[in-house]
Design a protein around this motif. Structure first.
Motif, PDB file in Angstrom:
ATOM      1  N   ALA A 225     -58.875 -50.140   2.554  1.00 33.12           N
ATOM      2  CA  ALA A 225     -57.484 -49.703   2.739  1.00 33.12           C
ATOM      3  C   ALA A 225     -57.399 -48.225   3.129  1.00 33.12           C
ATOM      4  O   ALA A 225     -56.696 -47.437   2.499  1.00 33.12           O
ATOM      5  CB  ALA A 225     -56.681 -49.979   1.466  1.00 33.12           C
ATOM      6  N   GLY A 226     -58.164 -47.856   4.137  1.00 36.42           N
ATOM      7  CA  GLY A 226     -58.064 -46.487   4.657  1.00 36.42           C
ATOM      8  C   GLY A 226     -58.914 -45.475   3.901  1.00 36.42           C
ATOM      9  O   GLY A 226     -59.069 -44.342   4.348  1.00 36.42           O
ATOM     10  N   ARG A 252     -66.998 -46.593  -9.249  1.00 40.43           N
ATOM     11  CA  ARG A 252     -66.908 -48.064  -9.358  1.00 40.43           C
ATOM     12  C   ARG A 252     -66.060 -48.546  -8.189  1.00 40.43           C
ATOM     13  O   ARG A 252     -64.898 -48.185  -8.065  1.00 40.43           O
ATOM     14  CB  ARG A 252     -66.197 -48.485 -10.647  1.00 40.43           C
ATOM     15  CG  ARG A 252     -67.004 -48.370 -11.894  1.00 40.43           C
ATOM     16  CD  ARG A 252     -66.183 -48.866 -13.068  1.00 40.43           C
ATOM     17  NE  ARG A 252     -66.109 -50.326 -13.137  1.00 40.43           N
ATOM     18  CZ  ARG A 252     -65.017 -51.038 -12.963  1.00 40.43           C
ATOM     19  NH1 ARG A 252     -63.878 -50.473 -12.681  1.00 40.43           N
ATOM     20  NH2 ARG A 252     -65.062 -52.353 -13.066  1.00 40.43           N
ATOM     21  N   ILE A 253     -66.621 -49.390  -7.356  1.00 38.18           N
ATOM     22  CA  ILE A 253     -65.878 -49.905  -6.199  1.00 38.18           C
ATOM     23  C   ILE A 253     -65.480 -51.342  -6.515  1.00 38.18           C
ATOM     24  O   ILE A 253     -66.341 -52.177  -6.810  1.00 38.18           O
ATOM     25  CB  ILE A 253     -66.766 -49.886  -4.932  1.00 38.18           C
ATOM     26  CG1 ILE A 253     -67.430 -48.514  -4.731  1.00 38.18           C
ATOM     27  CG2 ILE A 253     -65.984 -50.346  -3.724  1.00 38.18           C
ATOM     28  CD1 ILE A 253     -66.528 -47.414  -4.254  1.00 38.18           C
ATOM     29  N   ILE A 254     -64.180 -51.637  -6.463  1.00 27.36           N
ATOM     30  CA  ILE A 254     -63.776 -53.002  -6.796  1.00 27.36           C
ATOM     31  C   ILE A 254     -63.425 -53.840  -5.567  1.00 27.36           C
ATOM     32  O   ILE A 254     -63.341 -55.053  -5.646  1.00 27.36           O
ATOM     33  CB  ILE A 254     -62.620 -53.043  -7.828  1.00 27.36           C
ATOM     34  CG1 ILE A 254     -61.425 -52.255  -7.331  1.00 27.36           C
ATOM     35  CG2 ILE A 254     -63.088 -52.535  -9.182  1.00 27.36           C
ATOM     36  CD1 ILE A 254     -60.182 -52.491  -8.149  1.00 27.36           C
ATOM     37  N   ALA A 255     -63.250 -53.181  -4.417  1.00 27.92           N
ATOM     38  CA  ALA A 255     -62.985 -53.937  -3.183  1.00 27.92           C
ATOM     39  C   ALA A 255     -63.406 -53.088  -2.007  1.00 27.92           C
ATOM     40  O   ALA A 255     -63.466 -51.864  -2.109  1.00 27.92           O
ATOM     41  CB  ALA A 255     -61.500 -54.277  -3.078  1.00 27.92           C
ATOM     42  N   GLY A 256     -63.698 -53.754  -0.907  1.00 33.90           N
ATOM     43  CA  GLY A 256     -64.008 -52.992   0.298  1.00 33.90           C
ATOM     44  C   GLY A 256     -65.042 -53.670   1.162  1.00 33.90           C
ATOM     45  O   GLY A 256     -65.621 -54.686   0.803  1.00 33.90           O
ATOM     46  N   ASP A 257     -65.232 -53.068   2.318  1.00 39.41           N
ATOM     47  CA  ASP A 257     -66.198 -53.554   3.298  1.00 39.41           C
ATOM     48  C   ASP A 257     -67.368 -52.579   3.295  1.00 39.41           C
ATOM     49  O   ASP A 257     -67.177 -51.388   3.478  1.00 39.41           O
ATOM     50  CB  ASP A 257     -65.519 -53.526   4.677  1.00 39.41           C
ATOM     51  CG  ASP A 257     -65.591 -54.861   5.358  1.00 39.41           C
ATOM     52  OD1 ASP A 257     -66.016 -55.823   4.712  1.00 39.41           O
ATOM     53  OD2 ASP A 257     -65.219 -54.914   6.541  1.00 39.41           O
ATOM     54  N   VAL A 258     -68.549 -53.098   3.108  1.00 40.06           N
ATOM     55  CA  VAL A 258     -69.725 -52.235   2.956  1.00 40.06           C
ATOM     56  C   VAL A 258     -70.557 -52.259   4.231  1.00 40.06           C
ATOM     57  O   VAL A 258     -70.849 -53.321   4.772  1.00 40.06           O
ATOM     58  CB  VAL A 258     -70.605 -52.742   1.782  1.00 40.06           C
ATOM     59  CG1 VAL A 258     -71.831 -51.860   1.615  1.00 40.06           C
ATOM     60  CG2 VAL A 258     -69.794 -52.794   0.491  1.00 40.06           C
TER      61      VAL A 258
END
Ligand code: BTN
Length: 265
Positions: A225-226, A252-258
């Motif tokens: 999200a940006g 801590r990353i809970i969502a996203g594109d890696v």
């Protein structure tokens, strides 16, 4: 239900994944069929399998390439006694089951890319999507767990735009695999891992996920999200969040594109 290629692996046991398998030659998306079945009250473990999907969908509004007769496209209806917050962890659990099933046909080259890609030789061979269905009171009614595995897809049949990052068991190993046997293994493994998360929580599944992690110890960029974070992956925590060591500490990353440094996303 009429006989079909996957009839032999139907468990017919209430409570088990693959309890009933609804098989179709062509659908828009197995997710849509499963959503309708769930609304009609289909029990936990009901699975939908299609030979091809005209509008297969992936995460983040992407499509899922679904040519006929070569891969596995399935959606499983889960009716978990879990809180809404657990839904993303179900897709991690499914990732472990998918990795274990692929290990049998492509040994030694399987890895998981957080949150829910399955890799062979560092390229994407499988993807998982978990769609939550809620009741009128916004409580979790069911989860539509969609799993796509590239099995006997030939190199020439991979569309140009995904050719550099997609792979199949056939491309990776040079061997075709038995799609019904892979589905059977997937459902069997998923039963075991699902039981673990429901009875003992995600912490019980985490070590298996970590064993397959293709990102741990690697430098990545995570976009969500940006926002953009860069760092070294340390693993996942007991909630399934990605642990990223950044210049300002562990995040801590809970969502996203890696995206792996120097690789395709
Ligand atoms: C992803 O990696 O983005 C998730 C891909 C999920 C694809 C599967 S194929 C079976 C099920 N039906 C769909 O339309 N999508 C999922």
């Amino acid at each position: 239900m009429p006989k079909h290629p996957y009839s032999e692996i139907e468990s017919h046991q209430p409570g088990l994944i693959g309890y009933q398998i609804h098989y179709f030659e062509e659908v828009e998306s197995t997710q849509n069929i499963a959503r309708n079945l769930a609304a009609e009250g289909a029990p936990h473990g009901t699975a939908v399998i299609a030979e091809t999907q005209s509008a297969g969908r992936g995460r983040m509004g992407r499509g899922w390439h679904s040519p006929p007769g070569v891969n596995l496209y399935t959606t499983i209806i889960l009716r978990p006694r879990l809180a809404m917050a657990e839904v993303p962890r179900l897709s991690l659990v499914a990732g472990v089951a998918a990795a274990e099933a692929l290990e049998e046909v492509a040994p030694g080259i399987v890895a998981l890319k957080w949150p829910n890609d399955v890799w062979l030789n560092g390229r994407k061979a499988g993807g998982i999507i978990a769609e939550a269905v809620t009741d009128r009171a916004q409580r979790l009614d069911s989860v539509l767990l969609g799993i796509g595995l590239n099995l006997n897809l030939a190199e020439d049949d991979v569309p140009g735009e995904i050719r550099e990052r997609a792979i199949s068991v056939l491309i990776a190993t040079g061997h075709r695999c038995d799609r019904v046997a892979v589905a059977n293994s997937l459902f069997t493994r998923l039963n075991i891992r699902y039981d673990e998360i429901v009875t003992r929580g995600f912490a019980a599944v985490r070590p298996a996920w970590e064993r397959y992690s293709g990102l741990t110890g690697k430098r990545v960029t995570v976009v969500d999200a940006g926002t953009r974070e860069e760092g070294m992956v340390k693993g996942i925590d007991t909630d399934g969040a990605l642990l990223l060591e950044t210049s300002s500490g562990i995040r801590r990353i809970i969502a996203g594109d890696v995206t792996l440094e120097g690789a395709y996303s």
